[in-house]
Structures are given as structure tokens and as C-alpha cells.
Enzyme design. Structure first.
Site, PDB file in Angstrom:
ATOM      1  CE1 TYR A   1      -3.228  -2.823   0.150  1.00 28.16           C
ATOM      2  CE2 TYR A   1      -3.674  -2.313   2.453  1.00 28.16           C
ATOM      3  CZ  TYR A   1      -3.925  -3.067   1.321  1.00 28.16           C
ATOM      4  OH  TYR A   1      -4.892  -4.047   1.368  1.00 28.16           O
TER       5      TYR A   1
ATOM      6  CG  HIS B   1      -1.916  -8.512   0.279  1.00 23.52           C
ATOM      7  ND1 HIS B   1      -1.453  -7.222   0.232  1.00 23.52           N
ATOM      8  CD2 HIS B   1      -3.259  -8.418   0.159  1.00 23.52           C
ATOM      9  CE1 HIS B   1      -2.467  -6.390   0.100  1.00 23.52           C
ATOM     10  NE2 HIS B   1      -3.572  -7.098   0.034  1.00 23.52           N
TER      11      HIS B   1
END
Length: 306
Positions: free
Chosen positions: A81, A138
Site C-alpha cells: 500500500y 496478502h
């Protein structure tokens, strides 16, 4: 602090707040060398391309502070991110480490590199923390995710994180992990909302004592949601549609992840503990399901681009 859920493990479990704030992607801050001029330079190139991202970057610090004050002390971020880990860690330095719960994730590029401990330590550095409460994989990157999981087990055994889990794993991914693991995933974070209820996957996780966390939890307030039973239910309780959906998640055992750049909407998301949906209403929301996935499909995506 908000209501808590117990993540089960062989050590007796770890308590996590029942609602989590997701930082999303942050571009303006990348590391300790980022400053005001860096931000101006970045957005001078990108503001016309992504106004929504600018709003997110400008609001993130105030939202983190508001979350702490409101008792929503669970934060979800990732190595993928941008500068989100850095700015989250920087903003949380002013608070007692025992008073918040941080989740971050092993990104796909680090899975390809294969050194999971190094990736984990980079996250610790960016967050300016000594440990991570919950470390997640993830995505189940083909050819990598089993080895990645076994390396994550070692981080957990060494006490570098309090719990470990996965994201975006379907049943067959979980079955592969459970076949070889020494420590089973404690959490599975995946897309779940009234348009995509993931009943079989949630039930599989429940039977295997894997806590479900739901991202895209309000279905991005898709226009189709406004034509469903959610509207009369919201009117009955004098709540917004997102508030009803978030309460639905909690009552079916999910931990929903919320994200907002608007302070009013953010505070509304916190205000979901003064009503309970009936069993009939919960089932009415389940019936909204049309298996409409709004995000990436872990069985059909290019992991190198995520």
C-alpha cells in the site's frame, strides 16, 4: 475499545477488535525522507489522474487519530500500500503500543523474492514497531504461497508477531496449507459483502476455527444495494445502509474492515453497537447475494500486478 473477538491459536488466543480500519493505499508518504515538498511534487504530477487518492492521502492522519479516540484501535495495512505502513507507524507513535492492534501483510513481490523474514523486518522498520499483532499473506501466489506460509510460521514461533493468517484464500488454498502446515492460519481475510456472501468459504473457515475478516465489507455501496431489503431495515433502526451492513457482518461472525476519507462517514461506521438485527433480518440480507465479486479473483488474476 470496541468489542473484541478471540483469534484462536495453540497459545490460548489473541483478542482483536471486532471492527477494523483499513488504511488503503497511501502515496504521499513513502519513508522518513518524504516531506512537504515531496508531497507537492508527487501530486503535481498525479492530481489530475487520481483525485480520490489525493483525498485519501490528505485524510489519513486525521482518520487514524479519530479512530484511536473513538476506540477503533485495529488498523489494517500492507507492504503493497505505498507509504501506508510508514504513515500509520508515524501517526501511532504518540499512543501507547499496548492500546492498538496492527495488521500488515506480506506482499506478492516479497513472496517472489522468497525471503519472508526480510520482508517482515522491512514492515517492522516502516511501522517503527517491535512486533506486529497479526501478519497476513496478502495473496496465495502460485508456486510461492506454501513456502511463504512455512516461513511465516517461523516468525510466529519466534514471537515476532502475535498471530498469523492469510488473505484471499479459497477453500482449495486453505486445504493445501492445512495439508503441510505446522501452525494453521488463524485468520482469512477476503472479499465479503451482501452481494457476495461467500457462504461456503465462511463455513469452511468456521469449521476449521479460522477467523473471517471481510474487506470491501460494504460492497463499495454498489447502487444495487439500494434496491434491496437493506433500505427498510436501515429505516427501522434509523441507521445508514453501511451501518446495517457492518452490524450484519459482526452478527454473522465476520470482522469487517472499513475505510473512509470522510470524517462524518467514519464516525457513523463506529456507531453500530446500539442495535441488533433479528435472525429474519440477517437472513434477508443473505438473500441479497448474487455472487457478485467486486475485487480481484484469487483463482484468476495476475499476482505480479497486485
Amino acid at each position: 475499545m470496541l468489542n473484541q473477538v478471540l483469534i484462536k491459536n495453540e497459545r490460548g488466543g489473541v483478542k482483536i477488535p471486532s471492527l477494523c480500519f483499513g488504511t488503503g493505499i497511501v502515496h504521499s508518504y513513502h519513508n522518513e525522507n518524504s516531506d512537504f515538498f515531496h508531497t507537492i511534487k508527487y501530486w503535481g504530477r498525479n492530481i489530475l489522474k487520481n483525485h480520490r487518492q489525493l483525498k485519501a492521502d490528505l485524510s489519513i492522519c486525521n482518520i487514524i487519530d479519530a479512530a484511536m479516540k473513538a476506540g477503533n484501535v485495529c488498523f489494517d495495512t500492507s507492504r503493497a500500500y505505498g507509504g501506508a505502513e510508514f504513515i500509520l507507524g508515524k501517526q501511532l507513535k504518540k499512543y501507547n503500543r499496548d492500546n492498538y492492534f496492527v495488521i500488515t501483510k506480506l506482499c506478492n513481490q516479497d513472496q517472489y523474492k522468497g525471503n519472508i523474514k526480510e520482508a517482515f523486518e522491512k514492515s517492522l522498520y516502516e511501522l517503527s514497531m517491535d512486533y506486529i499483532d497479526l501478519y497476513l499473506m496478502h495473496w496465495p501466489v502460485r508456486g510461492c504461497y506454501i513456502d511463504s506460509w512455512l516461513q511465516m510460521e517461523e516468525l510466529y514461533k519466534k514471537g515476532m508477531c502475535r498471530a498469523i493468517g492469510v488473505c484471499n484464500c479459497n477453500i482449495h488454498h486453505l486445504e493445501e496449507i492445512l495439508r503441510v502446515c505446522n501452525i494453521k492460519p488463524m485468520v482469512n481475510q477476503f472479499e465479503c459483502h451482501p452481494l457476495f456472501t461467500q457462504t461456503k468459504l465462511r463455513e469452511y473457515c468456521r469449521k476449521n476455527e479460522i477467523q473471517v475478516m471481510a474487506y470491501t465489507s460494504t460492497g463499495r455501496m454498489d447502487e444495487r444495494l439500494w434496491k434491496t431489503a437493506l433500505l427498510p431495515i436501515a429505516k427501522k433502526y434509523n441507521k445508514t445502509l453501511p451501518q446495517v451492513i457492518l452490524r450484519w457482518h459482526q452478527q454473522i461472525g465476520n470482522i469487517p474492515i472499513v475505510n473512509s476519507t470522510n470524517m462524518i462517514h467514519f464516525m457513523e461506521n463506529m456507531d453500530i453497537y446500539d442495535f441488533n438485527l433479528t435472525e429474519e433480518e440477517i437472513n434477508m440480507i443473505f438473500f441479497i447475494n448474487i455472487n457478485s465479486r467486486l475485487r480481484y479473483d484469487p483463482d484468476n488474476c495476475d499476482f505480479s500486478q497486485l
